[in-house]
Motif scaffolding. Structure first.
Motif, short mmCIF file in Angstrom:
data_model
loop_
_atom_site.label_atom_id
_atom_site.label_comp_id
_atom_site.label_asym_id
_atom_site.label_seq_id
_atom_site.Cartn_x
_atom_site.Cartn_y
_atom_site.Cartn_z
N HIS A 4 2.91 -0.16 0.25
CA HIS A 4 3.59 -0.12 -1.05
C HIS A 4 4.15 1.28 -1.29
N ILE A 5 5.39 1.37 -1.67
CA ILE A 5 5.98 2.66 -2.01
C ILE A 5 5.35 3.16 -3.31
N LYS A 6 5.29 2.29 -4.30
CA LYS A 6 4.53 2.55 -5.52
C LYS A 6 3.35 1.59 -5.52
N ALA A 7 2.17 2.11 -5.75
CA ALA A 7 0.94 1.35 -5.52
C ALA A 7 0.90 0.00 -6.21
N ALA A 8 0.14 -0.90 -5.59
CA ALA A 8 -0.02 -2.25 -6.13
C ALA A 8 -1.04 -2.29 -7.26
N ASN A 9 -1.88 -1.25 -7.36
CA ASN A 9 -2.89 -1.22 -8.43
C ASN A 9 -2.99 0.17 -9.03
N LEU A 19 8.36 -2.24 -0.85
CA LEU A 19 7.55 -2.34 0.37
C LEU A 19 8.24 -1.64 1.53
N ILE A 20 7.43 -1.18 2.46
CA ILE A 20 7.94 -0.51 3.66
C ILE A 20 6.97 -0.81 4.80
N LEU A 21 7.45 -0.88 6.02
CA LEU A 21 6.59 -1.10 7.19
C LEU A 21 6.35 0.23 7.88
N LEU A 22 5.08 0.58 8.05
CA LEU A 22 4.69 1.84 8.68
C LEU A 22 3.62 1.58 9.73
N CYS A 23 3.51 2.47 10.70
CA CYS A 23 2.36 2.41 11.60
C CYS A 23 1.13 2.80 10.79
N THR A 50 6.34 -4.40 -13.06
CA THR A 50 5.62 -5.66 -13.17
C THR A 50 4.93 -5.94 -11.84
N ASP A 51 4.00 -6.88 -11.82
CA ASP A 51 3.33 -7.23 -10.58
C ASP A 51 4.32 -7.74 -9.53
N ASP A 52 5.30 -8.51 -9.97
CA ASP A 52 6.31 -9.02 -9.04
C ASP A 52 7.13 -7.87 -8.45
N GLU A 53 7.45 -6.88 -9.26
CA GLU A 53 8.20 -5.72 -8.76
C GLU A 53 7.37 -4.92 -7.77
N ARG A 54 6.09 -4.80 -8.03
CA ARG A 54 5.21 -4.04 -7.12
C ARG A 54 5.15 -4.68 -5.73
N ASN A 55 5.26 -5.99 -5.70
CA ASN A 55 5.12 -6.70 -4.43
C ASN A 55 6.45 -7.22 -3.88
#
Length: 262
Positions: free
Chosen positions: A42-47, A68-72, A58-63
């Motif tokens: 998450h770029i900006k935390a989910a919690n 979102l980003i894919l990282l190792c 909003t929760d939908d915006e967070r997810n």
């Protein structure tokens, strides 16, 4: 609480070129062996207790895809541990620049890789700051104010996609036969004058086709066969056999007859 949708992960993976989005990192999200080593971040935390949390979301915006980003796993840990060095705007920039360098590609791998990434994420959920009781898998539920769910799996391996070359019995068998023939020729190369080590064939195939061969579509079968036959013919033992008029391998139709597929 919102949840991450598989459609968002498919879009992320398709734009990732199967690489971590951190600058200059070339770590794969999915290893050629099928092991999932990348992570959904998450770029900006989910919690509320997470890094770069934005209460206005909003929760939908967070997810959502945008957050979102894919990282190792290494860079996921780094950006979430060193928050002052990696604010949300900078990570968003990483994502945008990585997408611009990547070629969007939808392949048989995309759907299954996305599912495994999402499964891994869901198996490592941490629920914080809940005002009431959290109930999981009722009946026989766990009740608590904070629940940490941690998978015991060390790695995840995704299944072979539908329509992949390895899903067609005859094709899979013939490719395995040619790989085995190449290995056998390399083992016979006692002076080892060849530039190829017999186990390097898998890496050579991955470089040529950009993926583990089992995940390639059945339409790639002829290209894979031509590639392997050339490797066999160009091996030292293969060249010697061709000069003496010996066959280095039997044809696909002959192979089907031998395995009783015709």
């Amino acid at each position: 609480m919102g949840s991450i949708k598989i459609s968002a992960i498919k879009r992320l993976f398709a734009m990732s070129a199967n690489e971590c989005a951190f600058p200059e990192c070339r770590s794969p999200i999915i290893e050629s062996s099928g092991t999932v080593t990348g992570e959904i971040a998450h770029i900006k935390a989910a919690n509320k207790n997470g890094p770069r949390y934005d209460a206005s979301q909003t929760d939908d915006e967070r997810n959502s895809f945008d957050n979102l980003i894919l990282l190792c796993s290494r860079h996921h840990t780094i950006v979430d541990s060193e928050i002052d060095l990696y604010p949300a705007d900078l990570i968003q920039k990483f994502k945008s620049e990585h997408a611009q360098k990547s070629v969007v590609g939808i392949s048989p791998l995309t759907e299954f890789a996305s599912k495994m990434l999402l499964d891994n994420y869901n198996q490592n959920v941490v629920i914080h700051s809940n005002s009431g009781q959290v109930v999981i898998n009722s009946p026989g539920a766990i009740q608590a104010k904070t629940v940490n769910i941690k998978s015991q799996k060390v790695k995840a391996v995704y299944p072979i996609p539908e329509g992949a070359v390895s899903g067609v019995l005859g094709m899979n068998s013939y490719i395995e036969y040619l790989i085995g023939k190449y290995k056998d020729f390399q083992k016979q190369d006692i002076p080892k004058q060849s530039n190829y080590k017999y186990m390097a064939i898998y890496n050579a195939m991955k470089r040529e086709f950009g993926s583990k061969w089992q995940l390639l579509p059945a339409s790639s079968f002829e290209l894979i066969v031509v590639f392997l036959q050339k490797k066999i013919d160009n091996s030292r033992v293969g060249r010697i056999r061709k000069k003496s008029g010996q066959k280095n391998y039997h044809s696909y139709s002959e192979h089907l007859e031998r395995i009783g597929a015709l």
